[in-house]
Motif scaffolding. Structure first.
Motif, PDB file in Angstrom:
ATOM      1  N   ASP A 369      13.659   2.684 -25.413  1.00 10.98           N
ATOM      2  CA  ASP A 369      14.334   3.681 -26.249  1.00 10.98           C
ATOM      3  C   ASP A 369      14.207   5.088 -25.674  1.00 10.98           C
ATOM      4  O   ASP A 369      15.094   5.923 -25.841  1.00 10.98           O
ATOM      5  N   ASN A 370      13.108   5.376 -25.023  1.00 11.91           N
ATOM      6  CA  ASN A 370      12.893   6.729 -24.492  1.00 11.91           C
ATOM      7  C   ASN A 370      13.400   6.874 -23.073  1.00 11.91           C
ATOM      8  O   ASN A 370      13.053   7.846 -22.389  1.00 11.91           O
ATOM      9  N   ALA A 381      21.332   7.969 -29.846  1.00 11.95           N
ATOM     10  CA  ALA A 381      20.753   6.621 -29.753  1.00 11.95           C
ATOM     11  C   ALA A 381      20.527   6.282 -28.278  1.00 11.95           C
ATOM     12  O   ALA A 381      21.113   6.883 -27.372  1.00 11.95           O
ATOM     13  N   ALA A 382      19.680   5.300 -28.042  1.00 14.48           N
ATOM     14  CA  ALA A 382      19.353   4.875 -26.671  1.00 14.48           C
ATOM     15  C   ALA A 382      20.180   3.651 -26.289  1.00 14.48           C
ATOM     16  O   ALA A 382      20.245   2.678 -27.058  1.00 14.48           O
ATOM     17  N   ALA A 399      27.699   6.704  -1.841  1.00 15.09           N
ATOM     18  CA  ALA A 399      27.570   7.201  -3.216  1.00 15.09           C
ATOM     19  C   ALA A 399      26.931   6.122  -4.061  1.00 15.09           C
ATOM     20  O   ALA A 399      26.849   4.953  -3.666  1.00 15.09           O
ATOM     21  N   VAL A 400      26.478   6.535  -5.301  1.00 15.81           N
ATOM     22  CA  VAL A 400      25.871   5.611  -6.261  1.00 15.81           C
ATOM     23  C   VAL A 400      26.399   5.961  -7.643  1.00 15.81           C
ATOM     24  O   VAL A 400      26.468   7.148  -8.009  1.00 15.81           O
ATOM     25  N   LEU A 401      26.777   4.931  -8.409  1.00 20.33           N
ATOM     26  CA  LEU A 401      27.265   5.101  -9.787  1.00 20.33           C
ATOM     27  C   LEU A 401      26.231   4.522 -10.731  1.00 20.33           C
ATOM     28  O   LEU A 401      25.752   3.400 -10.534  1.00 20.33           O
ATOM     29  N   GLU A 402      25.927   5.264 -11.812  1.00 22.51           N
ATOM     30  CA  GLU A 402      24.976   4.812 -12.823  1.00 22.51           C
ATOM     31  C   GLU A 402      25.671   4.915 -14.176  1.00 22.51           C
ATOM     32  O   GLU A 402      26.098   5.992 -14.592  1.00 22.51           O
ATOM     33  N   VAL A 403      25.826   3.771 -14.883  1.00 19.35           N
ATOM     34  CA  VAL A 403      26.468   3.742 -16.205  1.00 19.35           C
ATOM     35  C   VAL A 403      25.557   3.003 -17.164  1.00 19.35           C
ATOM     36  O   VAL A 403      24.806   2.101 -16.772  1.00 19.35           O
ATOM     37  N   ALA A 404      25.643   3.416 -18.463  1.00 25.43           N
ATOM     38  CA  ALA A 404      24.815   2.793 -19.501  1.00 25.43           C
ATOM     39  C   ALA A 404      25.692   2.479 -20.709  1.00 25.43           C
ATOM     40  O   ALA A 404      26.680   3.175 -20.981  1.00 25.43           O
ATOM     41  N   SER A 405      25.296   1.422 -21.453  1.00 23.57           N
ATOM     42  CA  SER A 405      26.099   0.982 -22.598  1.00 23.57           C
ATOM     43  C   SER A 405      25.183   0.383 -23.640  1.00 23.57           C
ATOM     44  O   SER A 405      24.067  -0.075 -23.335  1.00 23.57           O
ATOM     45  N   PHE A 406      25.723   0.394 -24.914  1.00 24.17           N
ATOM     46  CA  PHE A 406      24.954  -0.219 -25.991  1.00 24.17           C
ATOM     47  C   PHE A 406      25.035  -1.735 -25.949  1.00 24.17           C
ATOM     48  O   PHE A 406      24.155  -2.409 -26.481  1.00 24.17           O
TER      49      PHE A 406
END
Length: 917
Positions: A369-370, A381-382, A399-406
């Motif tokens: 969560d943190n 929200a995390a 290059a580098v791609l960083e993506v986050a999702s619920f």
């Protein structure tokens, strides 16, 4: 089973059953016929035998009547033969009937017949005997008495036998007819059974066919009720045509179901692929007008993040400043610009740097969560899922791609991200190239003028290069020609080297044989001369003693010459080995003083030895070769100096002297041994000549000083082997100065080298003793008085001498018998073994090596194979002085080794050592 197979099988089964039944019936009928024929044949034969017996009984009565009628001798003999023939026929026929007819009635008649026939036969034999012995006897009583009655009874019995055989034939025919009727009834039964079996098979085939057809038709009629997702199956498991139809139908139903599922999956995949391609095209269409990385990053992250249902995204591009590569945050989506998370990364640093280093995407689930927060106006929200992907171009991460999702990224979203990252790498490289080209264009404009000025210089250089190329071509052709000549020359040198190697081998063999042939007679000469010298106070005059001393001295001079020739040959062949060891300088000066001070006193010369103060206590070199060099130089100094002085100086070589003698490249310090004299000196034109073999300053036949001219040649070669050289300074009439320069090697502790030194010590000691043997005499022929050692321990011992030269045997025997030693001898190895076996009490063997029939090596090996002689001391004697002789003798079984010519004190010492070891 197929229909055709069932039908044909049923027909074949019916036919087969009928054929089997017919075969059985035919076989039964045939068997009955064969049995009947066999019985009839047997009964006919039995009737024939009975008739034969009856006929022969009548013949015997007739033949007895003829015998009793006193016929002539020739008729009598014929009748007797017919009697014997009839008797044999009766016996043969009776045996056959007895064997063929086992009925009790028949056996009883046969037994009764045999009893009566035996009596009848005996009477007949009596008549025949009487006819042969007494032809006047009365035969009527014998013929018309009991014999007539017996013949009648025999004929009666044979009639009964014949009757029994006829009756048996009739009974057998009756039984055969009954069996025939039985078989006929069985034929009718078999035909009925075959018909029933055929009927059963036909019914079974028809029922099987109709039952399976009903199952198939029932299932197929219900196919229309299903809608393509699942079809009914036919449960017929037979292997006939119906079963094949069922299997084909079941496979068709399964294929239709799989086809429907595949079509559904393909439709879904096509939809996903269409969506994927459309999104890739949408992303790619945005880059057409982009000219820098910042704009590209912003457009890319704003479109790709919502496209994969992500809620957070950062795009990093690799930059290189001063050789340092870092991934810089160029654009983001929903990024809160936290100073901790907005930093850049080195390759391998953090997850972003690790993905760039490994060139592999990374997917994280259940993110803490943190870890990162996605915020909006009403809250934050995390995300639970994180995906990091590299963008490559030709194997390099750009290059580098960083993506986050619920929620998790599905397979289509992951495929979209990977394909887009593959394209973005190409785009980054293209934009980077355009940016670099733009910069290069600016630089190129500045360089254009400079290039124009250099163009003329390049043209001039090209012309020069063309000229040089032509010259190089000519040089290349010349080098190829020279290469061919060098190859021919190399081949010629190789052939010459082989010839030289062969010549060297022949030379070595010749010198070894020459050494043997010279040392063998020299051995006996020196031994006998030494014995006579030791007895100088007995009965020899002074003049005779002088002769003996001259002989002994001349023999030692000859031995010294042989050793010098062998040394020179070894050096020239490259077979002279250097045995380094620690040599004390005090030992060298003692050696020089011991052997040359008496000579200096004799010639009334001053002999001085000097050592510098800064010398080490010892040096590391070959002591034996060093002594040889110094002995040769000192011997020459004393030989060519009539008056004045001789000095021997040992000192370290200083830096100035090193440069003067071209020792500047020498890494180790040098030491010099200088021998100076006030003798005759050497002219300038002969100072190099004297170092050649067999050459002297005065080489004429009328020269004043003797010698072979080998000493300086050998000394120079030995100096080279030890890593040094000899320098000469001389003026004719003013003396000479020879200086030996040697490197002072550092001492090395070498455990493996120590046993080798011990092994060669004895051989070197022998060579040393022979080399300096002549120095034990003064030039005026007087022997230097020394204490004679005691060898009383040898008294009473028994020694065997094995040598093919009687001169050596005589000399050694004479020397050994002086100490009350019993001496036995043999002239070759075979005889030596025989003498040893005949005299097992022999204490020691002196074994020569080169002998006819059996040499010393073979003899020693044979002796060592016998248990009783395993510990017997054997001292090998050889006239060959090559390096490997000692090793060969020890390996062959020798206890010790001594070379010819033999030094008696050394021989006595060895004998005492081995007798009481």
């Amino acid at each position: 089973m197929k229909f055709r197979t069932k039908l044909y099988g049923g027909l074949v089964l019916i036919l087969l059953c009928n054929i089997i039944f017919l075969v059985i019936l035919f076989k039964m009928i045939n068997q009955q016929t064969v049995t009947m024929n066999s019985l009839v044949s047997e009964l006919d034969e039995r009737k024939l035998m009975a008739s034969t017996i009856e006929f022969e009984v009548g013949n015997m009565g007739r033949e007895l009547s003829e015998i009793a009628s006193i016929p002539p001798d020739d008729v009598l003999s014929q009748v007797v033969n017919e009697w014997e023939q009839s008797r044999n026929n009766i016996l043969s026929s009776m045996k056959k009937i007895e064997k063929m007819d086992n009925r009790k009635e028949t056996q009883a008649l046969i037994s009764k017949f045999n009893t009566i026939y035996k009596t009848y036969e005996e009477v007949g034999n009596q008549i025949i005997i009487l006819q042969k012995t007494d032809r006047n006897a009365d035969f009527d009583k014998l013929i018309w008495g009991d014999i007539k009655r017996d013949r009648a009874r025999l004929q009666q019995i044979t009639d009964l036998l014949y009757t029994l055989q006829e009756q048996e034939m009739k009974d057998q025919l009756l039984r055969t007819r009954q069996a025939y009727n039985l078989e006929l009834r069985m034929i009718y039964i078999v035909i009925a059974i075959g018909f029933l079996i055929g009927l059963f098979v036909a019914i079974w085939i028809i029922r099987g066919l109709t039952k399976n057809l009903q199952r198939v038709s029932s299932v197929m009629s219900n196919v229309a009720l299903y809608h393509g997702t699942q079809f009914p199956r036919i449960g017929v498991m037979t292997k006939d045509e119906i079963g094949k139809i069922s299997s084909a139908y079941n496979r068709m139903a399964q294929a239709l179901e799989e086809k429907a599922l595949q079509e559904k999956a393909l439709i879904e995949k096509a939809e996903e692929h269409s969506w994927l391609k459309s999104k890739v095209a949408q992303i790619a269409s945005m880059y057409t007008a982009v000219e820098d990385f910042k704009t590209l990053s912003r457009l890319f992250i704003q479109n790709i993040t919502p496209m994969v249902d992500a809620h957070y995204g950062v795009f990093y591009i690799k930059e290189c400043n001063n050789g340092e590569q870092r991934l810089i945050n160029m654009a983001s989506y929903a990024f809160n610009h936290d100073p901790v998370t907005s930093r850049s990364f080195h390759l391998g640093e953090g997850l972003v740097g690790e993905v760039a280093a490994e060139k592999k995407p990374m997917i994280l689930s259940e993110v803490p969560d943190n870890y990162v927060k996605i915020a909006s106006g009403i809250g934050e929200a995390a995300p639970k899922h994180l995906m990091i992907l590299p963008a490559e171009f030709e194997g390099e991460v750009l290059a580098v791609l960083e993506v986050a999702s619920f929620k998790p990224f599905n397979a289509v979203q992951q495929a979209l991200l990977q394909e887009v990252m593959a394209h973005i790498g190409i785009t980054i490289n293209s934009i980077g190239n355009r940016m670099q080209v733009k910069k290069l264009l600016q630089d190129s404009q500045a360089l254009t003028e400079e290039l124009q000025s250099q163009s003329e210089e390049l043209q001039q250089q090209q012309e020069e290069l063309r000229i040089m190329n032509e010259e190089l071509e000519v040089q290349y052709q010349n080098s190829e020609h020279k290469k061919e000549e060098l190859e021919k020359f190399s081949n010629a040198l190789e052939e010459k080297a082989q010839e030289l190697a062969l010549t060297s081998q022949y030379k070595s063999e010749f010198l070894a044989n020459m050494s043997h042939e010279l040392r063998t007679p020299l051995n006996s000469l020196l031994i006998l001369a030494q014995m006579l010298i030791e007895k100088k106070n007995d009965n020899l005059t002074e003049k005779q003693l002088e002769y003996i001393q001259t002989i002994y001295s001349s023999g030692n001079d000859l031995l010294h010459l042989i050793n010098e020739i062998l040394d020179l040959a070894k050096v020239e062949a490259g077979k002279m080995e250097v045995i380094h060891g620690e040599v004390a300088l005090e030992k060298i000066t003692t050696f020089a003083e011991r052997y040359f001070s008496p000579l200096a006193r004799q010639k009334d010369l001053e002999f001085s030895i000097f050592l510098d103060d800064d010398l080490p206590d010892s040096i590391y070199t070959d002591e034996h070769r060093l002594n040889q060099i110094l002995r040769n130089l000192l011997s020459n100094a004393f030989k060519f100096t009539e008056k004045g002085c001789i000095s021997f100086l040992i000192k370290k070589v200083g830096p100035n002297e090193l440069e003067k003698h071209d020792f500047a490249g020498q890494n180790e310090p040098m030491i010099s041994f200088t021998i100076a004299d006030t003798g005759i000196g050497i002219s300038k034109d002969k100072q190099q000549l004297i170092f050649n073999a067999f050459m002297q300053a005065d080489g004429t036949t009328s020269r004043k000083y003797g010698g072979t001219g080998l000493g300086l040649s050998i000394s120079r070669e030995f100096a080279h082997l030890l890593g040094g050289h000899i320098d000469l300074k001389s003026e004719e009439g003013a003396g000479s100065s020879f200086t030996l320069y040697l490197p002072i090697h550092h001492l090395h502790e070498n455990e493996n080298h120590f046993p080798f030194l011990l092994e060669t010590a004895a051989a070197l000691q022998e060579e040393e003793s022979h080399s300096i043997g002549s120095s034990e005499f003064q030039s005026d022929g007087n022997v230097i008085d020394e204490d004679t050692p005691e060898y009383s321990l040898m008294n009473g011992k028994k020694i065997l001498i094995v040598d093919d030269d009687m001169r050596n045997i005589y000399a050694l025997s004479s020397a050994l018998e002086e100490y009350e030693i019993e001496v036995l001898f043999a002239e070759n190895g075979r005889e030596g073994i025989e003498v040893l076996q005949e005299n097992p009490a022999i204490d020691l063997v002196l074994m020569d090596i080169m002998m006819p029939e059996m040499d010393g090596f073979e003899a020693m090996r044979n002796i060592r194979t016998k248990p009783e002689f395993q510990g017997l001391p054997i001292i090998a004697l050889t006239a060959k002085a090559m390096k490997h002789n000692r090793e060969e003798c020890i390996q062959a079984g020798a206890s010790d080794y001594i070379s010819k010519p033999i030094d008696l004190d050394q021989l006595y010492s060895l004998i005492q050592v081995w007798l009481y070891r």
